[in-house]
Design an enzyme around this catalytic site. Structure first.
Site, PDB file in Angstrom:
ATOM      1  N   HIS A  94       0.783  -1.354  -0.052  1.00  0.00           N
ATOM      2  CA  HIS A  94      -0.078   0.142  -0.019  1.00  0.00           C
ATOM      3  C   HIS A  94       0.743   1.120   0.192  1.00  0.00           C
ATOM      4  O   HIS A  94       1.827   1.272   0.470  1.00  0.00           O
ATOM      5  CB  HIS A  94      -0.949  -0.215   1.430  1.00  0.00           C
ATOM      6  CG  HIS A  94      -1.564   1.222   1.374  1.00  0.00           C
ATOM      7  ND1 HIS A  94      -2.295   2.005   0.496  1.00  0.00           N
ATOM      8  CD2 HIS A  94      -1.704   2.131   2.586  1.00  0.00           C
ATOM      9  CE1 HIS A  94      -2.827   2.872   1.160  1.00  0.00           C
ATOM     10  NE2 HIS A  94      -2.489   3.237   2.405  1.00  0.00           N
ATOM     11  N   HIS A  96       0.874   5.953  -0.732  1.00  0.00           N
ATOM     12  CA  HIS A  96       0.214   7.164  -1.175  1.00  0.00           C
ATOM     13  C   HIS A  96       1.042   7.725  -2.261  1.00  0.00           C
ATOM     14  O   HIS A  96       1.222   8.944  -2.535  1.00  0.00           O
ATOM     15  CB  HIS A  96       0.120   8.035  -0.013  1.00  0.00           C
ATOM     16  CG  HIS A  96      -0.840   7.559   0.969  1.00  0.00           C
ATOM     17  ND1 HIS A  96      -1.652   8.502   1.578  1.00  0.00           N
ATOM     18  CD2 HIS A  96      -1.201   6.378   1.533  1.00  0.00           C
ATOM     19  CE1 HIS A  96      -2.637   7.861   2.474  1.00  0.00           C
ATOM     20  NE2 HIS A  96      -2.394   6.666   2.184  1.00  0.00           N
ATOM     21  N   ASP A 119       0.945  -4.415 -20.577  1.00  0.00           N
ATOM     22  CA  ASP A 119       1.980  -5.160 -20.024  1.00  0.00           C
ATOM     23  C   ASP A 119       1.699  -5.468 -18.350  1.00  0.00           C
ATOM     24  O   ASP A 119       2.032  -6.555 -17.985  1.00  0.00           O
ATOM     25  CB  ASP A 119       3.311  -4.480 -20.076  1.00  0.00           C
ATOM     26  CG  ASP A 119       3.844  -4.382 -21.468  1.00  0.00           C
ATOM     27  OD1 ASP A 119       3.382  -5.150 -22.244  1.00  0.00           O
ATOM     28  OD2 ASP A 119       4.821  -3.672 -21.788  1.00  0.00           O
ATOM     29  N   HIS A 168      -8.550   7.675  -1.628  1.00  0.00           N
ATOM     30  CA  HIS A 168      -7.536   7.154  -0.859  1.00  0.00           C
ATOM     31  C   HIS A 168      -6.400   6.943  -1.302  1.00  0.00           C
ATOM     32  O   HIS A 168      -5.550   8.085  -1.828  1.00  0.00           O
ATOM     33  CB  HIS A 168      -8.085   6.160   0.290  1.00  0.00           C
ATOM     34  CG  HIS A 168      -6.961   5.679   1.174  1.00  0.00           C
ATOM     35  ND1 HIS A 168      -7.344   4.802   2.339  1.00  0.00           N
ATOM     36  CD2 HIS A 168      -5.569   5.938   1.290  1.00  0.00           C
ATOM     37  CE1 HIS A 168      -6.266   4.447   2.930  1.00  0.00           C
ATOM     38  NE2 HIS A 168      -5.162   5.238   2.588  1.00  0.00           N
ATOM     39  N   TYR A 226       8.010 -13.169 -23.075  1.00  0.00           N
ATOM     40  CA  TYR A 226       8.877 -12.289 -22.323  1.00  0.00           C
ATOM     41  C   TYR A 226       9.623 -12.644 -21.369  1.00  0.00           C
ATOM     42  O   TYR A 226       9.154 -13.574 -20.659  1.00  0.00           O
ATOM     43  CB  TYR A 226       7.714 -10.765 -21.947  1.00  0.00           C
ATOM     44  CG  TYR A 226       8.960  -9.558 -21.403  1.00  0.00           C
ATOM     45  CD1 TYR A 226       8.998  -8.512 -22.255  1.00  0.00           C
ATOM     46  CD2 TYR A 226       9.145  -9.422 -20.082  1.00  0.00           C
ATOM     47  CE1 TYR A 226       9.588  -7.493 -21.921  1.00  0.00           C
ATOM     48  CE2 TYR A 226       9.899  -8.484 -19.682  1.00  0.00           C
ATOM     49  CZ  TYR A 226      10.283  -7.388 -20.701  1.00  0.00           C
ATOM     50  OH  TYR A 226      10.673  -6.422 -20.306  1.00  0.00           O
TER      51      TYR A 226
END
Lengths: 229, 229, 229, 229
Positions: A94, A96, A119, A168, A226
């Site tokens: 997580h 910001h 991608d 958020h 790839y």
């Protein structure tokens, strides 16, 4: 086994400021050892450059602390909901990060405008629904996890490796903490490209579907070619 | 001879993250030894800071690997089409640099708004046509090269040192891998200046033609007087 | 005396990439020794990190090279026009810094929107007129200098320490090369703040005149009280 | 006691360029020792990398210099007004950080669009009123302090840890110089996120009130559970 988990989680947390994804103490990475049923996560409010293995908190999947004297990240219940719902997830991140947050604050999903996005994922990056007043009052962090699960459940976490929490910021996941960090790096760049594209051309069209699918299949699934074998 | 080629290609690939043009493994540089008829290129999906001379893949112009145990970049067929078409090209660079990608995703050529652009090239930076479903299914990377060749063939690679692949990202070229890197650096800055100019003044007029030609001639062609003799 | 001049010019040129004002070889700083009547300037097309004192070219005010085996910057005639017109100028800097270029390409002067701008200068940053076809053909760089002189002559170089060349980029000046660099750093930040302000609020009003004058007088002129005595 | 104050103020000033909040000499941090009734502040116009403990100026709350041979920051009277008005403030920081300045120049408060902002403060970031001609002429810096006090007095400095001076730039405060720096870092990122959000979605809605209050209470006040006990 648990030591390897703690080391991987420590390294993933340190990678967040190194990639420009987190200022001050904003952001957290976790990982899970499915065999032992334990999750390791960043302690709450500790600076990245002071973080040591001893600071990493190890918990059960129900949130009971097993080792560590620190208080775990306030976002721990969100991570746990995701781990409980999706067996295939090994790490959660997580942040910001700025450009992803701009989309979350604009309360818009990120449209699929180019191959860099394809991608990563073959769909727009979803945005969670608004939480109810009851959810916020009773179990805010758990309800955030529930909203994330709802936002991706139609396709699952392999097809949707990240989502934006409305108002958020993003959550990202992968087979390991390191892979979740890589998703977070990619998402932030995809968010920046999409925002600049949209400012330049508000009516920008989504990427041609055949190119989108071709690019995604180059990197993911049975026909991928790839990278190194 | 091949060693010098490999070293030049290695250095060009390492220059991409150093110039802020490539995150993670997104981007690749190649070079050609025309006498020996071999192309050297980055291996697919290998991190820039782990890249060594042994990782660089050397191939024939038809794509047959001559030396190297790595799988070459998935974009190799695009590079090869460009080398086969234009004898004067010695190096090719592909990046997902942010501001150039924004123009590619907006599906707009980059207008010539100032002297920084004119120093690089005297024309707008072209955008490739959309590929057909057949091209994408049968030979996606080769068809991308064909579309790039079409986009610049009226003027040739000396007058047009780069182009944007629609919905994707830029390709750049030059007499050597190092020169292609320099084009990539310049293009990204030109793309950023043009995007900021366009946001500030959506009706911005192209650079005065006489200034455009004067600036271009200072740096390129028989009457050039920029740099050291 | 000339050595001190060369050192100051060398240092000013190296400061350009250090402040993020110049990529590759785009930008040049010069200085003048009024007693000896000589100007020192960056050589054309030489990379900043390879620049040594021996590379700096010393010329007369009419452009005749006095010392140095390098070809001087192609922009040298622009610098010389400015030095010949304004006795009080000791250093000149030219860059293609991104945000200033965006205003030059938009062909707009930079409005005075805040105190950061007022600390630099109490007027909008002027934009030069377009050159005529004859000026471009006959003496492009000299005519650029003439247009700069015209753009600031009503107020003089102390009140207007910089200007934007239409479709091109900024020129800055001061009592010394180091002071011209400081103007260039400030101008670029002022250009960035003004562009972001204008995107946020296209109808942004100029700074209140009394605050503008107060801020300017804190730093400049007889009543200045900013800095150390 | 005073030494600890000087060291804290020195460190806070050095943190400004380290966090990208101040170029050249633009910005200043101060701190107060309430027991001794002295304020320490940056000297005017001195470069951050040349700053030593001896340069820090120590003054009374009425502005009389107690120790130090330097002239204090020209913004000192603004700091002093804030310290005199609010007993709970231990440190003040003033910067010209780019994205906050863009809001100040647009003469708009920063709307509360997401949880990053709510973590800092539960209200929009206020903008000061325009000063009168008399205020500017008689005591510009003191009047700026008065306008800041007015802008936050309805809620107080704990609920409003920063404000924008109209047409100028932000001031930030906290229990210590270090905390004021942390507010300045957070404000700049909040300003950047809010500006990008507004460009993407001019009609962006404020953050849901229940989420805003929940986030703020996680970090502040009696029910806070963010960070370590």
């Amino acid at each position: 086994m648990s030591d390897a988990l703690v080391e991987a989680v420590l390294e993933a947390n340190r990678a967040l400021p190194a990639h420009g994804l987190a200022a001050l103490t904003w952001g957290n990475a976790s990982g899970i050892d499915r065999e032992r049923g334990v999750v390791a996560i960043k302690p709450s409010g500790v600076a990245y450059d002071e973080l040591t293995a001893e600071d990493i908190v190890v918990l059960d999947l129900d949130g009971t602390v097993r080792t560590g004297s620190r208080r775990p990240s306030t976002d721990t219940p969100t991570h746990l909901v995701i781990y409980r719902e999706f067996e295939e997830i090994g790490g959660v991140v997580h942040t910001h990060s700025t450009w992803s947050v701009a989309w979350a604050q604009a309360q818009r999903e990120i449209p699929l405008l180019g191959t860099t996005h394809a991608d990563l994922c073959a769909h727009p990056i979803p945005l969670t629904r608004a939480l109810t007043a009851e959810e916020i009052a009773e179990d805010y962090e758990g309800a955030t996890g529930t909203a994330l699960v709802e936002a991706i459940s139609s396709r699952g976490p392999s097809e949707l490796p990240c989502a934006l929490v409305r108002g958020h910021a993003p959550f990202c996941w992968g087979a390991s903490p390191a892979q979740a960090v890589e998703v977070a790096v990619t998402l932030e760049e995809v968010a920046r490209m999409a925002l600049l594209t949209t400012l330049l051309e508000p009516a920008a069209e989504p990427l041609q579907a055949a190119v989108r699918d071709k690019h995604h299949e180059r990197k993911h699934g049975a026909r991928a070619y790839y990278g190194q074998p």
